[in-house]
Design a protein around this motif. Structure first.
Motif, PDB file in Angstrom:
ATOM      1  N   ASP A  68      -5.885   5.479   7.941  1.00 15.74           N
ATOM      2  CA  ASP A  68      -5.739   4.237   7.167  1.00 15.74           C
ATOM      3  C   ASP A  68      -5.398   4.472   5.705  1.00 15.74           C
ATOM      4  OD1 ASP A  68      -6.068   2.511   9.287  1.00 15.74           O
ATOM      5  OD2 ASP A  68      -8.236   2.387   9.047  1.00 15.74           O
ATOM      6  N   GLN A  69      -4.797   5.612   5.382  1.00 16.61           N
ATOM      7  CA  GLN A  69      -4.373   5.897   4.009  1.00 16.61           C
ATOM      8  C   GLN A  69      -2.937   6.384   4.033  1.00 16.61           C
ATOM      9  OE1 GLN A  69      -6.652   8.949   2.041  1.00 16.61           O
ATOM     10  NE2 GLN A  69      -5.662   8.611   0.077  1.00 16.61           N
ATOM     11  N   CYS A 121       0.136  14.575   3.005  1.00 16.81           N
ATOM     12  CA  CYS A 121      -0.342  14.480   4.384  1.00 16.81           C
ATOM     13  C   CYS A 121      -0.761  15.869   4.892  1.00 16.81           C
ATOM     14  CB  CYS A 121       0.741  13.888   5.281  1.00 16.81           C
ATOM     15  SG  CYS A 121       2.158  14.971   5.580  1.00 16.81           S
ATOM     16  N   LYS A 122      -1.448  15.894   6.019  1.00 24.60           N
ATOM     17  CA  LYS A 122      -1.958  17.150   6.587  1.00 24.60           C
ATOM     18  C   LYS A 122      -0.836  18.131   6.907  1.00 24.60           C
ATOM     19  CE  LYS A 122      -5.898  14.777   8.626  1.00 24.60           C
ATOM     20  NZ  LYS A 122      -6.445  14.203   9.864  1.00 24.60           N
ATOM     21  N   VAL A 126       2.955   4.706  12.357  1.00 25.63           N
ATOM     22  CA  VAL A 126       3.389   3.965  11.173  1.00 25.63           C
ATOM     23  C   VAL A 126       3.843   4.951  10.102  1.00 25.63           C
ATOM     24  CG1 VAL A 126       2.708   2.277   9.429  1.00 25.63           C
ATOM     25  CG2 VAL A 126       1.754   2.129  11.722  1.00 25.63           C
ATOM     26  N   SER A 127       5.021   4.702   9.557  1.00 21.77           N
ATOM     27  CA  SER A 127       5.547   5.548   8.478  1.00 21.77           C
ATOM     28  C   SER A 127       6.304   4.652   7.501  1.00 21.77           C
ATOM     29  CB  SER A 127       6.473   6.634   9.035  1.00 21.77           C
ATOM     30  OG  SER A 127       7.593   6.044   9.669  1.00 21.77           O
ATOM     31  N   PRO A 187       0.812  -1.223   0.000  1.00 25.65           N
ATOM     32  CA  PRO A 187       0.000   0.000   0.000  1.00 25.65           C
ATOM     33  C   PRO A 187       0.851   1.282   0.000  1.00 25.65           C
ATOM     34  CG  PRO A 187      -0.912  -1.570   1.547  1.00 25.65           C
ATOM     35  CD  PRO A 187       0.413  -2.118   1.098  1.00 25.65           C
ATOM     36  N   ALA A 188       1.968   1.282   0.728  1.00 25.71           N
ATOM     37  CA  ALA A 188       2.846   2.456   0.741  1.00 25.71           C
ATOM     38  C   ALA A 188       3.475   2.659  -0.633  1.00 25.71           C
ATOM     39  CB  ALA A 188       3.931   2.298   1.808  1.00 25.71           C
ATOM     40  N   ARG A 189       3.927   1.575  -1.233  1.00 21.75           N
ATOM     41  CA  ARG A 189       4.518   1.658  -2.572  1.00 21.75           C
ATOM     42  C   ARG A 189       3.493   2.197  -3.569  1.00 21.75           C
ATOM     43  NH1 ARG A 189       6.797  -3.371  -6.281  1.00 21.75           N
ATOM     44  NH2 ARG A 189       6.893  -2.175  -8.196  1.00 21.75           N
ATOM     45  N   THR A 190       2.286   1.696  -3.509  1.00 21.08           N
ATOM     46  CA  THR A 190       1.232   2.119  -4.425  1.00 21.08           C
ATOM     47  C   THR A 190       0.933   3.608  -4.264  1.00 21.08           C
ATOM     48  OG1 THR A 190       0.275  -0.092  -4.411  1.00 21.08           O
ATOM     49  CG2 THR A 190      -1.157   1.702  -5.125  1.00 21.08           C
TER      50      THR A 190
END
Length: 155
Positions: A146-147, A80-81, A119-120, A55-58
């Protein structure tokens, strides 16, 4: 039925036992079970790592693909915010317009971290620009709601 035995018949000696045959069969079964377990464990480990990193790669590849296609607004939506607080959409558009245009990219690597519940990830993409210059660029990502979103200095 009555069995008649010959009293003069010489009894046959008992067949010698072959423990090696039994030992080899047991070792073969153990070997098959161990190899099967190792293959299954490796498969589960691979799927677990892929499930954590894909998901991070995508997200990073979608961000770069949006920039490649000139869809700066869509790329801005993947920030990100904290980064959106630093760069307005107009500032981001202006910054992208001053950069060389990305003509293609290739995957270089991904690393997902969980530190005290935060999570990073970092995703490395090899960017090829319209000037034919190639650069390995590291994209920092964070997980918000969750994104996966690109954070920090995006491009």
């Amino acid at each position: 039925m009555i069995t008649v035995t010959n009293p003069f018949e010489v009894p046959q000696p008992p067949r010698p036992q072959r423990p090696w045959k039994t030992i080899l069969i047991v070792l073969g079964v153990v070997l098959v079970l161990c190899c099967g377990g190792a293959i299954f464990g490796g498969y589960r480990l691979f799927k677990g790592v892929q499930g954590a990193t894909e998901p991070a790669r995508t997200a990073a590849e979608t961000f770069v693909t949006d920039l490649e296609h000139g869809d700066v607004d869509a790329a801005y939506g993947l920030l990100c915010k904290a980064t959106k607080a630093k760069y307005t959409l107009e500032t981001f558009r202006d910054g992208v317009s001053k950069q060389p245009k990305i003509s293609s990219h290739a995957f270089g690597g991904v690393n997902v971290m969980n530190y005290n519940g935060k999570v990073s990830a970092t995703v490395v993409l090899v960017l090829t620009f319209d000037t034919s210059f190639t650069e390995r660029h590291t994209f920092p990502l964070v997980k918000e709601d969750d994104q996966w979103l690109v954070c920090g200095q995006p491009y």
